[in-house]
Design an enzyme around this catalytic site. Sequence first.
Site, PDB file in Angstrom:
ATOM      1  N   HIS A   1       1.389  -2.629   5.596  1.00 32.57           N
ATOM      2  CA  HIS A   1       2.519  -2.521   4.666  1.00 32.57           C
ATOM      3  C   HIS A   1       2.043  -2.306   3.235  1.00 32.57           C
ATOM      4  CE1 HIS A   1       5.407  -4.538   7.666  1.00 32.57           C
ATOM      5  NE2 HIS A   1       5.543  -3.217   7.674  1.00 32.57           N
TER       6      HIS A   1
ATOM      7  N   HIS B   1       7.870   5.278   9.525  1.00 29.96           N
ATOM      8  CA  HIS B   1       7.188   4.046   9.077  1.00 29.96           C
ATOM      9  C   HIS B   1       6.317   3.494  10.193  1.00 29.96           C
ATOM     10  CE1 HIS B   1       7.004  -0.011   7.050  1.00 29.96           C
ATOM     11  NE2 HIS B   1       6.845  -0.386   8.309  1.00 29.96           N
TER      12      HIS B   1
END
Lengths: 90, 577
Positions: B304, B294
């Site tokens: 995001h 991530h």
Amino acid sequence: APLQSKPQAVVTFPGELLSNLSDVELAENYLLRFGYTTGAEARTGSKHVSLAKALRRMQKQLGLKETGELDADTLEAMRAPRCGVPDVGP
Amino acid sequence: FLTFEGDLKWDHMDLTYRVMNYSPDLDRAVIDDAFRRAFKVWSDVTPLTFTQIYSGEADIMIMFGSQEHGDGYPFDGKDGLLAHAFPPGQGIQGDAHFDDDELWTLGTGIVVKTRHGNANGADCHFPFVFEGRSYSRCITEGRTDGLPWCATTGSYDRDKKYGFCPSELLYTTGGNSDGSPCVFPFIFEGTSYDACTTDGRSDGYRWCATTANFDQDKKYGFCPNRDTAVVGGNSQGDPCVFPFTFLGQSYSTCTSQGRQDGKLWCATTSNYDTDKKWGFCPDRGYSIFLVAAHEFGHSLGLDHSSVREALMYPMYSYIQDFQLHPDDVQGIQYLYGRGSGPEPTASTPVPTEKPQPMPTEAGSTFTTEEEEETPEPTGEPIPVDPSRDACAEKNFDAITEINGELHFFKDGKYWTHSSFWKMGIQGAFSVADTWPGLPLVIDAAFQDLLTKRIFFFAGRQFWVFSGKTMLGPRGIEKLGIGKGVGRISGALQRGRGKVLLFSGENYWRLDVKVQRVDKGYPRATDDIFTGVPLDAHNVFLYQDKYHFCRGSFYWRMTPRYQVDRVGYVKYDILQCP
């Protein structure tokens, strides 16, 4: 393993980072930290309206039901482990 | 997906990374391997390459730290914030930081990699049996040197396979002692120490001297966490001491006594009542691989995502068989895919103009089908019949998402609708203008997420478009679909170049690359797509959910195969008045 009997006296453990923030304070910190509201908005607009607006923005971004309320799902999401990069803004 | 403002991206594809320090939670080799696999997640779907360097300035500098760790964005102790990273650019840009107040694992509990012994560095097997007793942690039983060890199979008595556990008596990490073990007692600032300490440091890392006198020799190293090291509390990293006394009772395992939240803890001295030294016992911890994958997405320019199943969704959730979500693939390929993202403009990443819709490439020529990357058809289609209103149609021949916009096909015309560009319904456009050679009425269409190629189906024939280049028509038997199938009614893109093709009450899984359906198909749609119409007229993937249409209705299903909405195609999806 033997079922732990009912916990005895609850002890306050030294050095534990207990969050004594209220749910609203937790929410305000979260919304500010992750870019859903700016300090200026938090200071000027009416508290409840700006909180509801920021909550709705966060709920939309995170795929939660857009209630504008500090409901259980939203609080749970705010306590969930996550990445520190803001969701909105630079 | 979302990119950072200005589509910040690296101006070169061969990126370097350097691990500045290591968490004491995991063996260095486990961390290095996790970071390597995390970078591979992104290099598998882009032309990017990642090389680890061990000195100097790398593009992506990786570090572990806790609380305030030098960048003005402090972490917050156990749980909460796990890590953060900065978008591409010079200096701290591109760097990734991990909170070392977390317990870093591979997501399912501590990973205890052994050294020496006779198991070639295999991980401990918990529980294991030794001399008839079962153990779920490293032990010193059976030895006189106090070195903690474990079996690497379920029974030492049977297999005699063992290795030594991480411990400061075996080795140290970092420092200036090339991994030499601690020497106890050692002198530091005139005081004698017989265990690792955080004294003298502000970052909370435990260290020891590797000679008897640090004041004199200045030789030191960092202590690896033992398997019983506590997390948080007021003794982060210290091992539990068993048995320990708490409220006058003796405990030989972690306990939740004294707490309301049920979390397991232990004392790190033999008597909690007098010393009040404690910490949480290891839990499943957080997968350094998943969190790193991530964060490296941020380091490459992804912000995001709002797609819950996407890697770039901000919240952590452990996934056993990780697979990059199409949303992540689209995002990273928007930035680095072959020719589909904005080209780098200068020698260093500089903010480009505001993000533009996916660029259309004017008149590209293709080399061979394997190498080409196909942008959408050249230029914007010209509406041929704006009076033709999509909202007047009862249903559609085919519905599918192409280049992020829903396309509604009917009798040689099509309309588009983008939820992203809030422009409402565009069209009607002519299918023949955009995809010359197609029949007037088609049954289904889909765009392959990786190559951007567009497949069209009509009756028992199919066509493949790469921009304006068309392959076909060919018979669907070439895909391995039997003679009994009259038409394809829809398609659902899956990860890794697979697409489900639906017809009647069955579906096939097509491997797009080899253009053959996988063995073991067809399967009954009802097997997993329970609750949707089995004679759907259209099937398509949109905003990561499966849509099955019949008549004027659609059934929407989540990737967990739950129908979460039934509505009107016209009013909900097309948003007709």
